[in-house]
Scaffold this active site. Structure first.
Site, PDB file in Angstrom:
ATOM      1  N   LYS A 112       0.830  -1.209   0.000  1.00 56.05           N
ATOM      2  CA  LYS A 112       0.000   0.000   0.000  1.00 56.05           C
ATOM      3  C   LYS A 112       0.863   1.258   0.000  1.00 56.05           C
ATOM      4  O   LYS A 112       0.525   2.240  -0.651  1.00 56.05           O
ATOM      5  CB  LYS A 112      -0.957   0.000   1.193  1.00 56.05           C
ATOM      6  CG  LYS A 112      -2.102  -0.986   1.028  1.00 56.05           C
ATOM      7  CD  LYS A 112      -3.195  -0.742   2.032  1.00 56.05           C
ATOM      8  CE  LYS A 112      -4.353  -1.722   1.825  1.00 56.05           C
ATOM      9  NZ  LYS A 112      -5.357  -1.621   2.897  1.00 56.05           N
TER      10      LYS A 112
ATOM     11  N   LYS B 124      -5.021 -10.381 -10.604  1.00 53.12           N
ATOM     12  CA  LYS B 124      -6.253 -10.597  -9.862  1.00 53.12           C
ATOM     13  C   LYS B 124      -7.268  -9.503 -10.196  1.00 53.12           C
ATOM     14  O   LYS B 124      -6.897  -8.340 -10.337  1.00 53.12           O
ATOM     15  CB  LYS B 124      -5.906 -10.562  -8.370  1.00 53.12           C
ATOM     16  CG  LYS B 124      -7.004 -10.999  -7.441  1.00 53.12           C
ATOM     17  CD  LYS B 124      -6.475 -11.046  -6.010  1.00 53.12           C
ATOM     18  CE  LYS B 124      -7.622 -10.796  -5.041  1.00 53.12           C
ATOM     19  NZ  LYS B 124      -7.174 -10.634  -3.664  1.00 53.12           N
TER      20      LYS B 124
ATOM     21  N   LYS C 129     -10.720  -3.493  -8.825  1.00 52.37           N
ATOM     22  CA  LYS C 129     -11.216  -2.206  -9.283  1.00 52.37           C
ATOM     23  C   LYS C 129     -10.076  -1.251  -9.616  1.00 52.37           C
ATOM     24  O   LYS C 129     -10.194  -0.419 -10.515  1.00 52.37           O
ATOM     25  CB  LYS C 129     -12.056  -1.571  -8.180  1.00 52.37           C
ATOM     26  CG  LYS C 129     -13.551  -1.536  -8.363  1.00 52.37           C
ATOM     27  CD  LYS C 129     -14.068  -0.819  -9.568  1.00 52.37           C
ATOM     28  CE  LYS C 129     -14.902   0.413  -9.262  1.00 52.37           C
ATOM     29  NZ  LYS C 129     -15.954   0.290  -8.281  1.00 52.37           N
TER      30      LYS C 129
END
Ligand code: TRP
Length: 327
Positions: free
Chosen positions: A115, A196, A199
């Site tokens: 992240k 994968k 969004k």
């Protein structure tokens, strides 16, 4: 005998897509309907603050995620269903856990590293302490089983570590938490089928549960198939997997055979799949719209869930405060 406590949460960061559905939500509904567990499902809005959403967008997404989970089958009569920030205790227990957790344990979390790399301009402290809040979410309700994906295993291990660190310092209180790993199919992006479905890759990569039949068809038409290697290509395998999940078994077998024989027509596969997905979520689309049109009802459901969760949270926090000496 009391039932094992299951808890799981989801961030309100976008419409649910078929990857989320097959990876988590469908499983939650099955666990709920088995009647074998005491279930807690919540919308992790406090976790979402570590991301980049605007306030307006967040408010909207909390509502939408709630409507979507209900429409997908989360039943507030069977599951304690609530918004995280509406229950006192998550942040307080999270803070207490902050004080028993070593920084280096947080810095080694792979999700933190990922992240941070993704939002270089916003590596806030919350990104680092995120798994502490997650531990609090679980232990506040004395969660025993947590249905999660592989990517959350490390956080769950840390939850157990945190429980132990707390116990070592303040006395035996929190029990062990176990992951509930179900054989979940890994759904890949339509346009980049080696990644994968997510969004963050872009709209064209995902099929949302709320997508109208025409949209599903359009997106599938553009799905990558065998351009990069004929039989066994990841794009084709992904579409076949989805057909297995959403279509009828005979149809799936037919296309698998066709693929083996080299007679498969990708256009037909895509049409069949679009049809299957549209049908699977017809009821979902209707219920979603109903919940979104009736904000009062939605608020009522969430309030009842939060009230229920609050009772359990209060019990835990009363004891925790005593144990740490702030009461
Ligand atoms: N971190 C989880 C995710 O991103 C969401 C989450 C927050 C969660 N708290 C939780 C999941 C507690 C399970 C239990 O998917």
């Amino acid at each position: 005998m009391s039932k094992p406590v299951i808890i799981s949460g989801i961030q309100p960061t976008g419409n649910l897509h078929i990857g989320n559905y097959l990876g988590a939500v469908k499983n939650w509904v099955e666990l709920q309907n088995s009647g074998q567990y005491e279930m807690y499902i919540f919308i992790a809005d406090l976790h979402s603050l570590t991301g980049m959403q605007s306030a307006e967008e967040r408010r909207k997404q909390i509502k939408t995620t709630a409507a979507e989970l209900l429409a997908a089958g989360i039943d507030p009569k069977k599951t304690t269903f609530f918004v995280q920030s509406e229950v006192d205790g998550h942040t307080e227990l999270g803070w207490i856990f902050n004080t028993v957790t070593h920084v280096s344990e947080l810095e080694r979390m792979t999700q933190f590293k990922d992240k941070s790399a993704h939002q270089e301009k916003n590596i806030n402290a919350g990104l680092l302490t995120y798994p502490i809040l997650q531990a609090a979410d679980i232990l506040l309700y004395k969660g025993q089983l947590v249905p999660i994906g592989q990517d959350q295993i490390q956080h769950l291990e840390l939850t157990n570590d945190i429980g132990r660190w707390f116990n070592n310092r303040y006395g035996e209180f929190f029990g062990e938490v176990k992951p509930l790993l179900t054989k979940i199919p890994k759904v890949m992006s339509l346009l980049e089928p080696t990644k994968k479905m997510s969004k963050s890759l872009g709209q064209g990569h995902v099929v949302e549960l709320a997508d109208e039949p025409e949209t599903i068809e359009t997106k599938l038409k553009k799905a990558v198939t065998a351009t990069e290697g004929g039989a066994g290509a990841p794009g084709v395998q992904n579409l076949l997997l989805l057909l297995k999940e959403f279509g009828d078994a005979k149809l799936h077998v037919k296309f698998v055979d066709d693929e083996k024989n080299g007679t498969i027509r990708y256009g037909d596969l895509k049409t069949a799949l679009a049809d299957a997905i549209s049908k699977t979520f017809a009821d979902f689309r209707k219920k979603r719209a109903e919940y979104l049109a009736d904000e009062k009802k939605l608020q009522k459901v969430l309030k009842a869930g939060a009230d229920n969760a609050q009772k359990v949270a209060d019990k835990t926090m009363t004891e925790v405060r005593k144990l740490v000496g702030i009461k």
